[in-house]
Design an enzyme around this catalytic site. Sequence first.
Site, mmCIF file in Angstrom:
data_model
loop_
_atom_site.group_PDB
_atom_site.id
_atom_site.type_symbol
_atom_site.label_atom_id
_atom_site.label_comp_id
_atom_site.label_asym_id
_atom_site.label_seq_id
_atom_site.Cartn_x
_atom_site.Cartn_y
_atom_site.Cartn_z
ATOM 1 N N ASP A 83 -91.784 -5.624 -38.539
ATOM 2 C CA ASP A 83 -92.015 -6.815 -39.354
ATOM 3 C C ASP A 83 -92.418 -7.964 -38.436
ATOM 4 O O ASP A 83 -91.728 -8.247 -37.446
ATOM 5 C CB ASP A 83 -90.737 -7.164 -40.123
ATOM 6 C CG ASP A 83 -90.871 -8.376 -41.034
ATOM 7 O OD1 ASP A 83 -92.000 -8.895 -41.185
ATOM 8 O OD2 ASP A 83 -89.849 -8.793 -41.605
ATOM 9 N N HIS B 161 -91.154 -4.998 -43.531
ATOM 10 C CA HIS B 161 -91.067 -6.189 -44.370
ATOM 11 C C HIS B 161 -91.111 -5.815 -45.856
ATOM 12 O O HIS B 161 -91.993 -5.074 -46.296
ATOM 13 C CB HIS B 161 -92.204 -7.165 -44.075
ATOM 14 C CG HIS B 161 -92.024 -8.475 -44.767
ATOM 15 N ND1 HIS B 161 -91.159 -9.441 -44.296
ATOM 16 C CD2 HIS B 161 -92.551 -8.977 -45.913
ATOM 17 C CE1 HIS B 161 -91.177 -10.472 -45.127
ATOM 18 N NE2 HIS B 161 -92.009 -10.219 -46.114
ATOM 19 N N SER C 170 -87.812 -13.109 -47.608
ATOM 20 C CA SER C 170 -89.159 -13.482 -47.192
ATOM 21 C C SER C 170 -89.414 -14.970 -47.443
ATOM 22 O O SER C 170 -88.689 -15.822 -46.948
ATOM 23 C CB SER C 170 -90.181 -12.594 -47.900
ATOM 24 O OG SER C 170 -91.467 -12.735 -47.348
#
EC number: 3.1.1.71
Length: 436
Positions: free
Chosen positions: A376, A406, A219
Site C-alpha cells: 500500500d 489498500h 483510507s
Amino acid sequence: WGACRGDLGLGSLQRGSPGWGACKGAGLPGTMRASCVLLAALAVLAAYYVYIPLPGSVSDPWKLMLLDATFRSAQQVSNLIHSLGLSHHLLALNFIIVSFGKKSAHSSARVKVTDTAFDGVEVRPLKRSIVYVHGGGWALASASMSRSPAEIRYYDELCTAMAEELNAVIVSIEYRLVPKVYFPAQIHDVVRATKYFLQPEVLHKYSVDPGRIGISGDSAGGNLAAALGQQFTQDANLKDKLKVQALIYPVLQALDFNTPSYQQNVNTPILPRYVMVKYWVDYFKGNYDFVQAMVVNNHTSLDVEEAVALRARLNWTSLLPPSLTKDYKPVVQTTGNARIVREIPQLLDARSAPLIADQKVLQHLPKTYILTCEHDVLRDDGIMYAKRLESAGVEVTLDHFEDGFHGCMIFTSWPTNFDVGIRTRNSYIKWLDQNL
C-alpha cells in the site's frame, strides 16, 4: 484446425466425437485460422491486461489482479465519459462502483437500521458507539443509505458486523463527495454530524454511553477521522469527548509522494501512486497539469519556503525503521514548482494532512489504533503517524499486515472475499472490543 479436419473432407470426424459440436459448420481453413488467431490474440491481450507482477507475499494474488483489472476498466470508462463531456469522471466512476457493489436485499435481523440526519448531514445509526467515516478518495462509495441510489454492500457489511459483534451503535456518515463539494466541506460534514451526535439528548435517544465513543474511518475516511480528532482536541467543549480513534490505512499527507512505501508500491493495486495524487488534486479542485510534478515532489522542493518546515515533520528517515527504509533514498528537489502550493495551499493545511500537525495538537489525542498494509502506498503515512503520536505521549497500537493491500478490509464477501480482508476486519473489531 486439426480437430476440424472431418468437416473438411480430411478425416472422419463423426457426430458425437470430441470437437464435433465446436466444429460443425466450420468455414474454410483460412477462416478457421483467422478465427483461432483472433481468439488467441484476444486471450493474450486479456491476460496481458489482467496480469501485473505482484510480490509473493500479497494475499490472493490472482483474485487481486482481477479486482484491480475491474477497477482499472471502470476508471478508463469513466475517463472516456469525462472526455466526451457526458459527466465528471468521478461521478461516472462512483456510479460504476456502486452498481458493481450493490448490496443484496438481505440484512441482519439482529441489527436495527435507521436513516436520519444530524444537523442536515445524512447519517446511519446502526451501547458504546463508533462514528464511522467511509473511504473512497473523498469522491467514491457511500455510507449505504437505504434511501440513496448509491447502496453499496461493502460498508453496509462492515458496519453491520461492527454493530453485531460490539453490540454498539454505529453512526456511518454520508458526507458530501467530490466533485459536488471540495475540501474542506467533507471535514465540515463529519465535524457537524459528530458534534450533533455528541449532544446529551441525542446520545440518550440512542442509549449511548457518552464515555465510550470512538471515531474511525478507512483510507480517505481515515483522513477525515484523523482531522476530526485533531479539531476536537482544540475545542474546549469537545476535548476528551472521544475515547478512541481507529484509523484504517489512512491518507495523512500530500507533501511527499516518494516515501519508501510510495516507491515500493508505485504501481500496486488498488491504489497506484499516480491515482492517489490525482485524488488529492481532485479533493482540492486543483489543476491536473500539476500531477506529474507532484509525483516527483516538485511541489515541496527546497525553494518552496512554506513546505520546508512542514517536511521536517514527516522526515521518514527518522520516523521509519530501517526494515522499511531499506535502500530507498529521499526525493527532495532543490528547485521545483512553487506555483503549485500558491494555487493549492490546502496541500500544506493540517486539516487535509493530519501527519503534519503540531506536536501540541497530537498530545491531546485519544488512544489510537492504526492498521497498515505492506502492499500500500499509504503504509508509511500510518506508521509515521503512529511514531509521532507515540512521541507525543499517546497510547498507540500499530497493526501491520504483511500480506495486506489498500482497501482489503472491506473485501470479505464473495466474489471479492480475501483472506487478509477477513483477518484485518477481525483484528480491528477485536481491538475496538477490548478498548472501547
